[in-house]
Every structure is written in structure tokens, then in C-alpha cells.
Write an enzyme that holds these catalytic residues in place. Structure first.
Site, PDB file in Angstrom:
ATOM      1  N   HIS A  89     -29.446 -11.757 -87.902  1.00 50.08           N
ATOM      2  CA  HIS A  89     -28.706 -10.952 -88.865  1.00 50.08           C
ATOM      3  C   HIS A  89     -29.634 -10.384 -89.940  1.00 50.08           C
ATOM      4  CE1 HIS A  89     -29.099 -13.967 -92.035  1.00 50.08           C
ATOM      5  NE2 HIS A  89     -28.834 -14.879 -91.106  1.00 50.08           N
ATOM      6  N   GLU A 194     -24.956 -20.707 -87.231  1.00 48.65           N
ATOM      7  CA  GLU A 194     -26.135 -21.316 -87.841  1.00 48.65           C
ATOM      8  C   GLU A 194     -25.938 -22.828 -87.973  1.00 48.65           C
ATOM      9  OE1 GLU A 194     -29.109 -21.632 -88.188  1.00 48.65           O
ATOM     10  OE2 GLU A 194     -29.743 -20.115 -89.651  1.00 48.65           O
TER      11      GLU A 194
END
Length: 314
Positions: A89, A194
Site C-alpha cells: 500500500h 498486516e
């Protein structure tokens, strides 16, 4: 998948610069290097289509894609080859805070807060900064620049449920003009997130909130309304994260027959994926992309037991 078999992974070397020990991750630029594709010939070049007989009509991506497809067409049914484009990202508000306050203070204090007490930037399920959005647009431009050279475009798109990845994927692929992007409908995978726990930036929004913000996105079966994986008191260990991504890749290789995949995820997630595949460590900058050429083989026996450290508290 039969209980007595599992997928065993390895990297196919010699195709991408990122897998070469001589490539320095700290200075590598995936954009100017054509995603890292190494210009070369392949043993499958002789079977390229008859109308592609000159170097002016055959691109390096043509050669690679033909090699990938030929390997899958001629290999034992227990073997599958896939090219996975792993995208990190773009920069998020939490990345700025860690850089501002330092990793030690970020981990021990600021990361536990719902927002920045100085700037009021939201940490919970952190959003992209303006730079982060620009980095995602750079990835979009990088893909667009490779299309005339016949880069194999993803046939399956997967994305982490955290907002910074949902937005990065949207900015990267929407409007690209390739199959699967009009409309863009990636599959949201819970396990693609994550490292879980403690840091509020790693706590996801509700399914209802995600659906409202990204109505075209597809939730994988079983995706629940609230974030049941996040813990405010414990954080996932690196080895537990590796096991999570090994489990995810077992699912992907067993159930997705596509050869070209895109996964939009996080630095820790990509670190674990590279570990699972046996790839060298390669740290990505925010917004970076790394292609990984993976060989999966279904072998007899259950998954080997992994030594997993327990989740920990501060």
C-alpha cells in the site's frame, strides 16, 4: 484439498531482478526496471506462435508469459506455476507518525492510540496520505506503461481488508482498461492483512463500512461483520504471521486456477509471503511492487509443523 496432501513452494530463479542476490532493495526502482523482468531467452521460445518470429514483435513479457503458460501446460498435474504481483500500500498516516516519532515511541505509545494527539490524523484502520495516493497512481502508471509490451495482467485480484490497501488497489487498477478492472472487483481476503493486534492501524473497519466505501469489491466467503482477529492487548508474532500466510497460500494454490495474480497488502504481509515461498528478503517502499514467480507442488502428507512463537504484549 485432501487432508493427506499440501502445497510445497519454491521460487523459479532467473526471471526477476528482485530474486537475484546482487540486487540492492534499498535502491531498486521497479518502475524504471520494467517491474524487474530480466531480458532473456527461455527454453520454451521455440514454441512461440509462428506469427511472432522476429525480435521486433516478441517482447520480453511475451517470452516470459509463454514460458509460464507452457510450464503449466506440460507439467505434472500436481505442479502449478503462478506469477504473483505483490503490491505494498501507499504511505498511510501511521507511516508518517512512525517516521515522525521514531519506531520505539511509535510501537510503545502512539501506535496504541486511535489518532495522533498532535495532528488528529486517524490511526485506526489508517488511510492513505496524499503522497500515498500519489504512490498508488505511480503503480497505475507503471502498469499502463507495460501494457504495450504485453505484460501478463492479473486474472485474479486479492486485497487486504485494511483501508490503505483497499484504496491503493482501487487507485492502482481502476480504469486500467484490462479484464477484471471495469468494474474493478477484487476479492477481500481476511488473512491478507498486516500483523494483527495492538496497533490500531491494523484494526479493520466493519464489513458494512468497507462495503459502503467499496461497493464493487467482493468479500470472500465467511467474511464477518466485525474484526474478530484484532486484539488490543496482544500482537501477532512474526512466526505466527508466517504460518497465517502459509495457510493463505495453501488456499490460493488449491482453489484458484489462475496463473497471474495480484495481491495488494502490507510490508509485514509481503515479508511473510516471501518467507513462505523461499524468496530472499526484499523490503518494499510504500507503494512498491514485486513480482514473484512461484512453483507450487502438491505433495503427500500433512503440512509440516511450524515453530510458532506466541502472540506477545508490550
Amino acid at each position: 484439498m485432501a487432508a493427506e496432501t499440501h502445497w510445497q513452494f519454491s521460487i523459479v530463479p532467473g526471471c526477476f531482478l528482485q530474486s537475484e542476490p546482487s540486487t540492492d532493495a534499498s535502491t531498486f526502482d521497479y518502475v524504471s526496471s520494467n517491474f524487474g523482468l530480466i531480458p532473456r531467452t527461455y527454453p520454451t521460445d521455440d514454441s512461440l506462435p509462428a506469427n511472432a518470429t522476429t525480435t521486433t514483435t516478441i517482447t520480453n513479457w511475451d517470452r516470459f508469459a509463454h514460458h509460464l503458460r507452457t510450464l503449466n501446460a506440460t507439467s505434472d498435474p500436481s505442479v502449478r506455476y503462478k506469477i504473483l504481483f505483490l503490491g505494498r500500500h501507499g504511505e498511510g498516516d501511521h507511516n508518517v507518525a512512525e517516521r515522525t516519532y521514531g519506531t520505539e515511541k511509535w510501537d510503545s505509545y502512539y501506535s496504541l492510540l486511535p489518532s495522533d494527539p498532535t495532528t488528529n490524523a486517524t490511526f485506526h484502520d489508517a488511510h492513505l496520505t496524499s503522497l500515498g495516493k500519489s504512490q498508488a497512481r505511480t503503480a497505475h502508471a507503471a502498469w499502463r506503461a507495460q501494457l504495450p509490451h504485453h505484460i501478463p495482467t492479473p486474472e485474479s485480484f486479492y486485497v487486504s481488508p485494511l483501508n490503505r490497501c483497499l484504496e491503493t488497489a482501487s487507485l492502482t487498477f481502476e480504469g486500467l482498461g484490462v479484464e477484471g478492472t471495469q468494474p474493478f472487483r477484487p476479492v477481500i481476503k481476511e488473512l491478507l492483512r498486516e500483523t494483527i493486534g495492538l496497533h490500531t492501524c491494523d484494526s479493520r473497519s466493519t464489513k458494512t463500512e468497507i462495503s459502503a466505501a467499496y461497493p464493487s469489491y467482493i468479500f470472500e466467503p465467511g467474511f464477518v461483520e466485525n474484526d474478530e482477529r484484532y486484539s488490543a492487548t496482544l500482537r501477532e508474532s512474526n512466526s505466527a504471521r508466517d504460518k497465517r500466510f502459509r495457510d493463505l497460500m495453501q488456499d490460493v494454490f488449491e482453489n484458484d486456477p489462475m496463473e497471474v495474480l495480484s495481491l495488494t497488502a502490507h510490508s509485514g504481509a509481503i515479508t511473510s509471503l516471501l518467507n513462505v515461498f523461499g524468496h530472499r528478503r526484499f523490503d518494499l517502499e510504500t507503494g512498491g511492487v514485486i513480482p514473484v514467480f512461484v512453483r507450487g507442488e502438491r505433495v503427500r502428507g500433512g503440512l509440516p509443523v511450524m515453530r510458532v512463537e506466541p502472540w506477545f504484549s508490550l
